[in-house]
Design an enzyme around this catalytic site. Sequence first.
Site, PDB file in Angstrom:
ATOM      1  N   CYS A 106       0.849  -1.197   0.000  1.00  0.00           N
ATOM      2  CA  CYS A 106       0.000   0.000   0.000  1.00  0.00           C
ATOM      3  C   CYS A 106       0.884   1.247   0.000  1.00  0.00           C
ATOM      4  O   CYS A 106       1.194   1.796   1.042  1.00  0.00           O
ATOM      5  CB  CYS A 106      -0.935  -0.016   1.211  1.00  0.00           C
ATOM      6  SG  CYS A 106      -0.146  -0.462   2.755  1.00  0.00           S
ATOM      7  N   CYS A 107       1.288   1.676  -1.162  1.00  0.00           N
ATOM      8  CA  CYS A 107       2.200   2.825  -1.280  1.00  0.00           C
ATOM      9  C   CYS A 107       1.604   4.057  -0.622  1.00  0.00           C
ATOM     10  O   CYS A 107       0.449   4.402  -0.855  1.00  0.00           O
ATOM     11  CB  CYS A 107       2.471   3.123  -2.760  1.00  0.00           C
ATOM     12  SG  CYS A 107       3.817   2.153  -3.407  1.00  0.00           S
ATOM     13  N   GLY A 108       2.441   4.738   0.166  1.00  0.00           N
ATOM     14  CA  GLY A 108       1.995   5.975   0.791  1.00  0.00           C
ATOM     15  C   GLY A 108       1.216   5.772   2.061  1.00  0.00           C
ATOM     16  O   GLY A 108       0.891   6.719   2.750  1.00  0.00           O
TER      17      GLY A 108
END
Length: 262
Positions: A106-108
């Site tokens: 889950c980038c960010g």
Amino acid sequence: MNTDLMINRGIIKYNGNAFEEIDDVIANEYPLTIIVDGDEFATMVCTPDHLDELVIGFLASEGIIRAIEDIAALSINEDRGFAYVELVQKQTMSKDFFSKRFIGSCCGKSRQFYLHNDVKTAKTFMKQIEISVSQCFNLMTKMQEQSTAFQLTGGLHNASLCTKDQVLLSRSDIGRHNALDKIYGYCLKNKLSITDMMIAFSGRISSEVLLKVSKIGVGIVLSKSAPTTLAVNLANDLGITAIGFVRGQSLNVYSHPERIVS
């Protein structure tokens, strides 16, 4: 005086003019090693009261157990500083697993900072509950009024499990996370429903504290101190309302403000 929390010691004090011998009250510090199914799992430094709750809450927080029924036997040798735990089902994962960082996709999102055991045990809070500003002030005042050991020693953290209007349970420890584990352990041991409850806390809201609150399963945490950036990120992700600097007649809401009403 609860000698589990604090001990009287003779000290030398300088009072501005001269030295004098006085008795002082010092927070009690105690090492506790947890043995799970015959293997050493962890050693923690804690305040030696409510040790059964501490062990139960710690094991649940680490993902070793989910309910009190997962423990077949628990005994504590306070003289030696050992807690012996037998599980209904023997733990199969290496204890090294619980300290390894989990990198999510889950980038960010702050969830990429969870350890593997946090991925297993952190709970997202979805319930619609509300608390008023005046109730926040009232709970913080009540928690501090019950913090006699901190007032005497200046060396303990305090955590309280609360409804909107009253403090139900308070625990103290030299470790902020230990105080929360004691509350978690009490809830599991007594099968206490925590619907609509919240945590009032004396110390900084770190990411570790925020995750402990999530694992207990409450959706609001109040503190007289500040949060950290990762704690705020986690609070937003996990649906927890984090309220800091609850002092006097002011407070700061750092996440999910929809639960706070005037």
